[in-house]
Design a protein around this motif. Structure first.
Motif, PDB file in Angstrom:
ATOM      1  N   PHE A 261     -17.968   2.227  -5.219  1.00 31.91           N
ATOM      2  CA  PHE A 261     -18.569   1.685  -4.003  1.00 31.91           C
ATOM      3  C   PHE A 261     -17.624   1.805  -2.801  1.00 31.91           C
ATOM      4  O   PHE A 261     -17.638   1.010  -1.886  1.00 31.91           O
ATOM      5  N   GLY A 262     -16.763   2.807  -2.836  1.00 33.78           N
ATOM      6  CA  GLY A 262     -15.864   3.036  -1.716  1.00 33.78           C
ATOM      7  C   GLY A 262     -14.797   1.984  -1.526  1.00 33.78           C
ATOM      8  O   GLY A 262     -14.135   1.958  -0.484  1.00 33.78           O
ATOM      9  N   ARG A 263     -14.594   1.146  -2.519  1.00 25.29           N
ATOM     10  CA  ARG A 263     -13.619   0.065  -2.394  1.00 25.29           C
ATOM     11  C   ARG A 263     -12.321   0.340  -3.143  1.00 25.29           C
ATOM     12  O   ARG A 263     -11.491  -0.554  -3.316  1.00 25.29           O
ATOM     13  N   ARG A 264     -12.136   1.606  -3.571  1.00 23.69           N
ATOM     14  CA  ARG A 264     -10.880   2.015  -4.194  1.00 23.69           C
ATOM     15  C   ARG A 264     -10.233   3.043  -3.278  1.00 23.69           C
ATOM     16  O   ARG A 264     -10.901   3.947  -2.787  1.00 23.69           O
ATOM     17  N   ASP A 265      -8.918   2.915  -3.077  1.00 20.22           N
ATOM     18  CA  ASP A 265      -8.250   3.865  -2.191  1.00 20.22           C
ATOM     19  C   ASP A 265      -8.174   5.233  -2.853  1.00 20.22           C
ATOM     20  O   ASP A 265      -8.136   5.348  -4.085  1.00 20.22           O
ATOM     21  N   MET A 266      -8.171   6.261  -2.019  1.00 14.79           N
ATOM     22  CA  MET A 266      -8.063   7.643  -2.496  1.00 14.79           C
ATOM     23  C   MET A 266      -6.966   8.348  -1.704  1.00 14.79           C
ATOM     24  O   MET A 266      -6.851   8.153  -0.488  1.00 14.79           O
ATOM     25  N   ALA A 267      -6.189   9.163  -2.379  1.00 15.70           N
ATOM     26  CA  ALA A 267      -5.063   9.837  -1.736  1.00 15.70           C
ATOM     27  C   ALA A 267      -5.541  11.102  -1.027  1.00 15.70           C
ATOM     28  O   ALA A 267      -5.195  12.227  -1.415  1.00 15.70           O
ATOM     29  N   LEU A 268      -6.326  10.910   0.036  1.00 15.29           N
ATOM     30  CA  LEU A 268      -6.839  12.035   0.811  1.00 15.29           C
ATOM     31  C   LEU A 268      -5.923  12.327   1.993  1.00 15.29           C
ATOM     32  O   LEU A 268      -5.391  11.416   2.616  1.00 15.29           O
ATOM     33  N   ARG A 269      -5.770  13.599   2.305  1.00 11.61           N
ATOM     34  CA  ARG A 269      -4.999  14.001   3.476  1.00 11.61           C
ATOM     35  C   ARG A 269      -5.801  13.750   4.753  1.00 11.61           C
ATOM     36  O   ARG A 269      -7.011  13.546   4.718  1.00 11.61           O
ATOM     37  N   GLU A 270      -5.111  13.826   5.886  1.00  8.97           N
ATOM     38  CA  GLU A 270      -5.778  13.612   7.169  1.00  8.97           C
ATOM     39  C   GLU A 270      -6.930  14.597   7.374  1.00  8.97           C
ATOM     40  O   GLU A 270      -8.019  14.199   7.815  1.00  8.97           O
ATOM     41  N   ASP A 271      -6.718  15.866   7.037  1.00  5.78           N
ATOM     42  CA  ASP A 271      -7.777  16.858   7.246  1.00  5.78           C
ATOM     43  C   ASP A 271      -8.965  16.616   6.326  1.00  5.78           C
ATOM     44  O   ASP A 271     -10.115  16.895   6.700  1.00  5.78           O
ATOM     45  N   GLU A 272      -8.719  16.073   5.146  1.00  6.61           N
ATOM     46  CA  GLU A 272      -9.812  15.745   4.231  1.00  6.61           C
ATOM     47  C   GLU A 272     -10.613  14.551   4.756  1.00  6.61           C
ATOM     48  O   GLU A 272     -11.854  14.553   4.710  1.00  6.61           O
ATOM     49  N   ILE A 273      -9.910  13.550   5.252  1.00  8.96           N
ATOM     50  CA  ILE A 273     -10.593  12.396   5.833  1.00  8.96           C
ATOM     51  C   ILE A 273     -11.430  12.827   7.024  1.00  8.96           C
ATOM     52  O   ILE A 273     -12.589  12.421   7.177  1.00  8.96           O
ATOM     53  N   TYR A 274     -10.846  13.676   7.867  1.00  8.42           N
ATOM     54  CA  TYR A 274     -11.580  14.224   9.013  1.00  8.42           C
ATOM     55  C   TYR A 274     -12.893  14.857   8.550  1.00  8.42           C
ATOM     56  O   TYR A 274     -13.964  14.581   9.094  1.00  8.42           O
TER      57      TYR A 274
ATOM     58  N   PRO B 145     -15.665   2.703   9.761  1.00 10.44           N
ATOM     59  CA  PRO B 145     -15.321   3.119   8.398  1.00 10.44           C
ATOM     60  C   PRO B 145     -15.607   1.999   7.400  1.00 10.44           C
ATOM     61  O   PRO B 145     -15.596   0.817   7.733  1.00 10.44           O
ATOM     62  N   HIS B 146     -15.839   2.416   6.167  1.00 13.61           N
ATOM     63  CA  HIS B 146     -16.199   1.459   5.121  1.00 13.61           C
ATOM     64  C   HIS B 146     -15.031   1.161   4.178  1.00 13.61           C
ATOM     65  O   HIS B 146     -14.211   2.034   3.881  1.00 13.61           O
ATOM     66  N   GLY B 147     -14.988  -0.069   3.696  1.00  9.55           N
ATOM     67  CA  GLY B 147     -14.197  -0.450   2.538  1.00  9.55           C
ATOM     68  C   GLY B 147     -12.740  -0.041   2.563  1.00  9.55           C
ATOM     69  O   GLY B 147     -11.987  -0.337   3.492  1.00  9.55           O
ATOM     70  N   ALA B 148     -12.330   0.666   1.513  1.00  8.77           N
ATOM     71  CA  ALA B 148     -10.926   1.035   1.363  1.00  8.77           C
ATOM     72  C   ALA B 148     -10.472   1.988   2.465  1.00  8.77           C
ATOM     73  O   ALA B 148      -9.309   1.962   2.873  1.00  8.77           O
ATOM     74  N   LEU B 149     -11.394   2.815   2.976  1.00  8.17           N
ATOM     75  CA  LEU B 149     -11.030   3.708   4.070  1.00  8.17           C
ATOM     76  C   LEU B 149     -10.739   2.907   5.336  1.00  8.17           C
ATOM     77  O   LEU B 149      -9.795   3.203   6.072  1.00  8.17           O
TER      78      LEU B 149
ATOM     79  N   LEU C 198     -24.661   1.810   8.831  1.00  7.16           N
ATOM     80  CA  LEU C 198     -25.459   2.360   7.739  1.00  7.16           C
ATOM     81  C   LEU C 198     -24.654   3.324   6.880  1.00  7.16           C
ATOM     82  O   LEU C 198     -24.029   4.265   7.394  1.00  7.16           O
ATOM     83  N   ALA C 199     -24.684   3.077   5.568  1.00  4.91           N
ATOM     84  CA  ALA C 199     -24.007   3.957   4.622  1.00  4.91           C
ATOM     85  C   ALA C 199     -24.542   5.374   4.759  1.00  4.91           C
ATOM     86  O   ALA C 199     -25.727   5.587   5.051  1.00  4.91           O
ATOM     87  N   CYS C 200     -23.673   6.345   4.539  1.00  5.33           N
ATOM     88  CA  CYS C 200     -23.999   7.749   4.810  1.00  5.33           C
ATOM     89  C   CYS C 200     -24.053   8.612   3.560  1.00  5.33           C
ATOM     90  O   CYS C 200     -23.962   9.841   3.643  1.00  5.33           O
ATOM     91  N   GLY C 201     -24.180   7.997   2.384  1.00  2.24           N
ATOM     92  CA  GLY C 201     -24.441   8.747   1.177  1.00  2.24           C
ATOM     93  C   GLY C 201     -23.276   9.036   0.263  1.00  2.24           C
ATOM     94  O   GLY C 201     -23.475   9.532  -0.840  1.00  2.24           O
ATOM     95  N   LEU C 202     -22.040   8.744   0.680  1.00  2.00           N
ATOM     96  CA  LEU C 202     -20.900   9.042  -0.190  1.00  2.00           C
ATOM     97  C   LEU C 202     -20.390   7.821  -0.947  1.00  2.00           C
ATOM     98  O   LEU C 202     -20.058   7.926  -2.123  1.00  2.00           O
ATOM     99  N   HIS C 203     -20.307   6.661  -0.300  1.00  2.00           N
ATOM    100  CA  HIS C 203     -19.931   5.461  -1.061  1.00  2.00           C
ATOM    101  C   HIS C 203     -21.169   4.698  -1.508  1.00  2.00           C
ATOM    102  O   HIS C 203     -21.121   3.913  -2.456  1.00  2.00           O
ATOM    103  N   ALA C 204     -22.282   4.902  -0.820  1.00  2.00           N
ATOM    104  CA  ALA C 204     -23.556   4.239  -1.128  1.00  2.00           C
ATOM    105  C   ALA C 204     -24.634   4.918  -0.303  1.00  2.00           C
ATOM    106  O   ALA C 204     -24.353   5.712   0.588  1.00  2.00           O
ATOM    107  N   GLY C 205     -25.891   4.559  -0.582  1.00  2.00           N
ATOM    108  CA  GLY C 205     -26.997   5.154   0.143  1.00  2.00           C
ATOM    109  C   GLY C 205     -27.341   6.533  -0.389  1.00  2.00           C
ATOM    110  O   GLY C 205     -26.617   7.120  -1.193  1.00  2.00           O
TER     111      GLY C 205
END
Length: 251
Positions: A72-85, A111-115, A34-41
């Protein structure tokens, strides 16, 4: 008797926008991401989705993605490990609140999509996701590609990694999913998708888009809830697996 989980990416409506027929699909799957509100929902969709899954007896999993509603969460983002966490922990917590309100236990994280695609090959991204899961609830299962970096990092932290395969996506020779921008990335014929699934479940192999045979392990099979053939695929896959003597159950 062979056993396998069938999961679907659901809860991806947003406000007045409807992407899938979640209730119809839930009749044929054993777990829902279930989507959790950031890429959808959104919060209302999340509450409804958990309730629908509970009513169907379907295991509920968190489907955290990049904070990217526009893409829709299908584009990569240059997030650091701590940001992904932090983003993954935030999303699990949000969905877990609705699970608690409905008396449902959170079962897994996928995890969804590009993540998801990044975590399959990027150690830092995979570690960020798995650290968040381990800190939140180490009993949660991690749905991950076979022998991926995500699976390795999950196991390194003592988490249970469930090997995931895809019913409606093609594979490249390196074992990665064919990128969505490729015109042949998605299998649109339910019968063809079912044949691919049966090979993966019964023989542990799949043919890449370019013809090579790849080894896979199928603990859980994913189908996407937002495609035009999603309900028909879910129904056909349920029937074909049952007819083949495969028991369907959550991973």
């Amino acid at each position: 008797m062979a056993e396998v989980d069938v999961n679907a990416d659901l809860g991806e409506d947003f406000g007045h926008y409807r992407l899938a027929h979640d209730d119809a699909i839930l009749a044929y799957v054993t777990s829902a991401n279930l989507a959790c509100g950031l890429h959808a929902g959104d919060p209302v969709v999340m509450a409804r989705s958990v309730g629908l899954a509970k009513a169907r007896g379907v295991a509920v999993g968190a489907h955290p993605g990049y904070p990217d509603l526009q893409g829709f969460g299908r584009r990569d983002m240059a997030l650091r490990e701590d940001e992904i966490y932090a983003f993954v922990l935030y999303q699990m917590g949000a969905l877990a609140a609705f699970c608690r309100a409905h008396g449902v236990r959170l079962h897994h994280v996928k995890p969804h999509g590009a993540l998801y695609n990044r975590a399959a090959v990027d150690r830092a991204a995979a570690r960020g996701i798995c650290r968040a899961i381990a800190d939140f609830d180490p009993s949660l299962k991690v749905y991950a590609p076979y022998r991926s970096e995500l699976a390795r990092q999950a196991e390194a932290l003592g988490l249970c990694a469930c090997s995931e395969v895809f019913a409606d996506r093609r594979y490249e020779a390196d074992g990665q999913l064919t990128p969505r921008q490729h015109p042949d990335a998605v299998i649109r014929d339910p019968d063809e998708a079912c044949e691919q699934v049966l090979l993966m479940v019964q023989e542990g192999r799949v043919r890449a888009r370019t013809g090579e045979w790849l080894e896979v392990a199928a603990d859980t099979i994913c189908l996407h809830g937002d495609g035009p053939q999603a309900v028909q695929l879910a129904k056909t896959l349920h029937e074909r697996l049952t007819q083949a003597g495969v028991r369907l159950r959550p991973a």
